[in-house]
Design a protein around this motif. Structure first.
Motif, PDB file in Angstrom:
ATOM      1  N   VAL A  44       0.807  -1.215   0.000  1.00 39.03           N
ATOM      2  CA  VAL A  44       0.000   0.000   0.000  1.00 39.03           C
ATOM      3  C   VAL A  44       0.847   1.275   0.000  1.00 39.03           C
ATOM      4  CG1 VAL A  44      -2.005  -1.093   1.092  1.00 39.03           C
ATOM      5  CG2 VAL A  44      -0.239  -0.052   2.533  1.00 39.03           C
ATOM      6  N   PHE A  45       2.159   1.133   0.262  1.00 37.30           N
ATOM      7  CA  PHE A  45       3.042   2.297   0.307  1.00 37.30           C
ATOM      8  C   PHE A  45       4.476   1.852   0.051  1.00 37.30           C
ATOM      9  CE2 PHE A  45       5.982   5.027   2.725  1.00 37.30           C
ATOM     10  CZ  PHE A  45       5.717   6.246   2.142  1.00 37.30           C
ATOM     11  N   VAL A  46       5.193   2.644  -0.736  1.00 38.52           N
ATOM     12  CA  VAL A  46       6.608   2.392  -0.990  1.00 38.52           C
ATOM     13  C   VAL A  46       7.364   3.702  -0.812  1.00 38.52           C
ATOM     14  CG1 VAL A  46       8.316   1.739  -2.729  1.00 38.52           C
ATOM     15  CG2 VAL A  46       6.158   0.504  -2.602  1.00 38.52           C
ATOM     16  N   GLU A  47       8.427   3.659  -0.025  1.00 37.67           N
ATOM     17  CA  GLU A  47       9.328   4.809   0.117  1.00 37.67           C
ATOM     18  C   GLU A  47      10.625   4.445  -0.578  1.00 37.67           C
ATOM     19  OE1 GLU A  47      11.954   6.477   3.707  1.00 37.67           O
ATOM     20  OE2 GLU A  47       9.800   6.656   4.057  1.00 37.67           O
ATOM     21  N   LEU A  48      11.035   5.260  -1.525  1.00 38.77           N
ATOM     22  CA  LEU A  48      12.214   4.990  -2.338  1.00 38.77           C
ATOM     23  C   LEU A  48      13.371   5.895  -1.936  1.00 38.77           C
ATOM     24  CD1 LEU A  48      10.334   4.819  -5.748  1.00 38.77           C
ATOM     25  CD2 LEU A  48      11.213   2.876  -4.437  1.00 38.77           C
ATOM     26  N   ALA A  50      18.414   6.312 -10.530  1.00 38.25           N
ATOM     27  CA  ALA A  50      17.007   6.398 -10.933  1.00 38.25           C
ATOM     28  C   ALA A  50      16.149   5.679  -9.908  1.00 38.25           C
ATOM     29  CB  ALA A  50      16.797   5.767 -12.309  1.00 38.25           C
ATOM     30  N   VAL A  51      14.909   6.145  -9.779  1.00 37.12           N
ATOM     31  CA  VAL A  51      13.930   5.462  -8.931  1.00 37.12           C
ATOM     32  C   VAL A  51      12.669   5.242  -9.758  1.00 37.12           C
ATOM     33  CG1 VAL A  51      14.830   6.398  -6.758  1.00 37.12           C
ATOM     34  CG2 VAL A  51      13.005   7.610  -7.954  1.00 37.12           C
ATOM     35  N   ASN A  52      11.913   4.240  -9.380  1.00 33.79           N
ATOM     36  CA  ASN A  52      10.679   3.922 -10.095  1.00 33.79           C
ATOM     37  C   ASN A  52       9.538   4.735  -9.482  1.00 33.79           C
ATOM     38  OD1 ASN A  52       8.541   2.841 -11.456  1.00 33.79           O
ATOM     39  ND2 ASN A  52       8.974   0.713 -10.924  1.00 33.79           N
ATOM     40  N   ALA A  53       9.360   5.948  -9.975  1.00 36.49           N
ATOM     41  CA  ALA A  53       8.343   6.854  -9.436  1.00 36.49           C
ATOM     42  C   ALA A  53       6.935   6.273  -9.552  1.00 36.49           C
ATOM     43  CB  ALA A  53       8.426   8.197 -10.144  1.00 36.49           C
ATOM     44  N   ALA A  54       6.716   5.347 -10.489  1.00 37.80           N
ATOM     45  CA  ALA A  54       5.386   4.741 -10.654  1.00 37.80           C
ATOM     46  C   ALA A  54       4.950   4.013  -9.384  1.00 37.80           C
ATOM     47  CB  ALA A  54       5.385   3.782 -11.835  1.00 37.80           C
ATOM     48  N   LEU A  55       5.917   3.512  -8.594  1.00 40.40           N
ATOM     49  CA  LEU A  55       5.569   2.799  -7.365  1.00 40.40           C
ATOM     50  C   LEU A  55       4.932   3.707  -6.317  1.00 40.40           C
ATOM     51  CD1 LEU A  55       8.579   0.394  -6.720  1.00 40.40           C
ATOM     52  CD2 LEU A  55       6.297  -0.185  -7.536  1.00 40.40           C
ATOM     53  N   GLU A  56       5.247   4.992  -6.372  1.00 42.44           N
ATOM     54  CA  GLU A  56       4.701   5.915  -5.374  1.00 42.44           C
ATOM     55  C   GLU A  56       3.181   6.019  -5.491  1.00 42.44           C
ATOM     56  OE1 GLU A  56       7.024   9.471  -5.915  1.00 42.44           O
ATOM     57  OE2 GLU A  56       8.780   8.542  -4.987  1.00 42.44           O
ATOM     58  N   SER A  57       2.661   5.989  -6.708  1.00 41.17           N
ATOM     59  CA  SER A  57       1.211   6.058  -6.890  1.00 41.17           C
ATOM     60  C   SER A  57       0.590   4.684  -7.107  1.00 41.17           C
ATOM     61  CB  SER A  57       0.867   6.981  -8.062  1.00 41.17           C
ATOM     62  OG  SER A  57       1.451   6.498  -9.254  1.00 41.17           O
ATOM     63  N   ALA A  58       1.410   3.694  -7.431  1.00 41.03           N
ATOM     64  CA  ALA A  58       0.894   2.341  -7.687  1.00 41.03           C
ATOM     65  C   ALA A  58       1.832   1.295  -7.071  1.00 41.03           C
ATOM     66  CB  ALA A  58       0.737   2.117  -9.187  1.00 41.03           C
ATOM     67  N   PRO A  59       1.910   1.248  -5.726  1.00 43.74           N
ATOM     68  CA  PRO A  59       2.824   0.296  -5.087  1.00 43.74           C
ATOM     69  C   PRO A  59       2.506  -1.157  -5.416  1.00 43.74           C
ATOM     70  CG  PRO A  59       1.392   1.329  -3.450  1.00 43.74           C
ATOM     71  CD  PRO A  59       1.170   2.046  -4.746  1.00 43.74           C
ATOM     72  N   GLU A  60       1.280  -1.424  -5.843  1.00 49.42           N
ATOM     73  CA  GLU A  60       0.887  -2.790  -6.176  1.00 49.42           C
ATOM     74  C   GLU A  60       1.640  -3.351  -7.383  1.00 49.42           C
ATOM     75  OE1 GLU A  60      -1.945   0.036  -8.270  1.00 49.42           O
ATOM     76  OE2 GLU A  60      -1.140  -0.097  -6.248  1.00 49.42           O
ATOM     77  N   GLY A  68       7.715  -3.565 -11.444  1.00 47.72           N
ATOM     78  CA  GLY A  68       7.755  -3.313 -10.002  1.00 47.72           C
ATOM     79  C   GLY A  68       9.149  -3.097  -9.438  1.00 47.72           C
ATOM     80  N   TRP A  69      10.127  -2.785 -10.300  1.00 49.39           N
ATOM     81  CA  TRP A  69      11.484  -2.501  -9.818  1.00 49.39           C
ATOM     82  C   TRP A  69      11.478  -1.276  -8.911  1.00 49.39           C
ATOM     83  CZ3 TRP A  69      14.077   2.064 -11.234  1.00 49.39           C
ATOM     84  CH2 TRP A  69      13.489   2.806 -12.267  1.00 49.39           C
ATOM     85  N   PHE A  70      12.478  -1.148  -8.034  1.00 48.11           N
ATOM     86  CA  PHE A  70      12.518  -0.055  -7.059  1.00 48.11           C
ATOM     87  C   PHE A  70      13.477   1.072  -7.442  1.00 48.11           C
ATOM     88  CE2 PHE A  70      10.245  -1.272  -3.071  1.00 48.11           C
ATOM     89  CZ  PHE A  70       9.564  -2.335  -3.627  1.00 48.11           C
ATOM     90  N   PHE A  71      14.753   0.740  -7.684  1.00 51.64           N
ATOM     91  CA  PHE A  71      15.734   1.783  -8.005  1.00 51.64           C
ATOM     92  C   PHE A  71      16.872   1.206  -8.827  1.00 51.64           C
ATOM     93  CE2 PHE A  71      16.708   0.107  -3.815  1.00 51.64           C
ATOM     94  CZ  PHE A  71      18.082  -0.115  -3.826  1.00 51.64           C
ATOM     95  N   ARG A  72      17.638   2.129  -9.447  1.00 55.87           N
ATOM     96  CA  ARG A  72      18.829   1.742 -10.209  1.00 55.87           C
ATOM     97  C   ARG A  72      20.048   2.373  -9.550  1.00 55.87           C
ATOM     98  NH1 ARG A  72      15.507   2.207 -15.235  1.00 55.87           N
ATOM     99  NH2 ARG A  72      14.994   0.035 -15.659  1.00 55.87           N
ATOM    100  N   LEU A  73      21.135   1.613  -9.557  1.00 53.98           N
ATOM    101  CA  LEU A  73      22.390   2.059  -8.962  1.00 53.98           C
ATOM    102  C   LEU A  73      23.507   2.064  -9.993  1.00 53.98           C
ATOM    103  CD1 LEU A  73      22.711  -0.144  -5.724  1.00 53.98           C
ATOM    104  CD2 LEU A  73      22.239   2.300  -5.789  1.00 53.98           C
ATOM    105  N   LYS A  74      24.436   2.998  -9.819  1.00 53.14           N
ATOM    106  CA  LYS A  74      25.727   2.925 -10.477  1.00 53.14           C
ATOM    107  C   LYS A  74      26.641   2.290  -9.428  1.00 53.14           C
ATOM    108  CE  LYS A  74      29.465   5.712 -12.336  1.00 53.14           C
ATOM    109  NZ  LYS A  74      29.967   7.081 -12.477  1.00 53.14           N
ATOM    110  N   PRO A  75      27.071   1.022  -9.625  1.00 53.43           N
ATOM    111  CA  PRO A  75      27.841   0.332  -8.591  1.00 53.43           C
ATOM    112  C   PRO A  75      29.170   1.020  -8.276  1.00 53.43           C
ATOM    113  CG  PRO A  75      27.116  -1.209 -10.297  1.00 53.43           C
ATOM    114  CD  PRO A  75      26.833   0.177 -10.798  1.00 53.43           C
TER     115      PRO A  75
END
Length: 128
Positions: free
Chosen positions: A41-45, A80-90, A100-107
């Motif tokens: 119901v909620f995702v914090e990125l 990068a973050v998946n901003a779509a999860l903020e309004s659609a965590p499902e 449904g990915w969460f974020f991208r990293l430069k290792p």
């Protein structure tokens, strides 16, 4: 879709990691993790530009049953973050390895990827 994709790496804390062609990595939570949590119901990125250490808390997911931290499987900078999860965590429930990915990293140290679990090791870890 209770399969564990063989092309991904996994952390014992149930995050998955996919190495992208440009050397960045995409991170999300496993199908197993979202199944245990139930309907999200909620995702914090994390914030773009944020530096994360391996194993550092990168975000939070809340479901109808529980709240759980999301950790960075390796060290790196959030690009990068998946901003779509903020309004659609499902999305993390319905397509945990895709939309449904969460974020991208430069290792910071790509060699850390080798220390993560492969699909068969992760399957053994979760008893699948």
């Amino acid at each position: 879709m209770n399969t564990i994709p063989a092309d991904l790496k996994y952390a014992e804390s149930h995050e998955w990691l996919r190495l992208e062609a440009d050397g960045s990595v995409t991170v999300g939570i496993s199908h197993h993790a979202q199944e245990l949590l139930g309907d999200l119901v909620f995702v914090e990125l994390p914030k773009a530009g944020q530096a994360l250490a391996a194993g550092e808390q990168a975000g939070v997911v809340e479901s109808v049953k529980a709240a759980s931290d999301v950790y960075s499987p390796i060290a790196g900078e959030v690009i990068a973050v998946n901003a779509a999860l903020e309004s659609a965590p499902e999305l993390a429930n319905s397509d945990s390895y895709g939309e449904g990915w969460f974020f991208r990293l430069k290792p910071s140290n790509p060699a850390e990827i080798g220390g993560l679990l492969d699909a068969s090791q992760y399957a053994a870890e979760i008893g699948a």
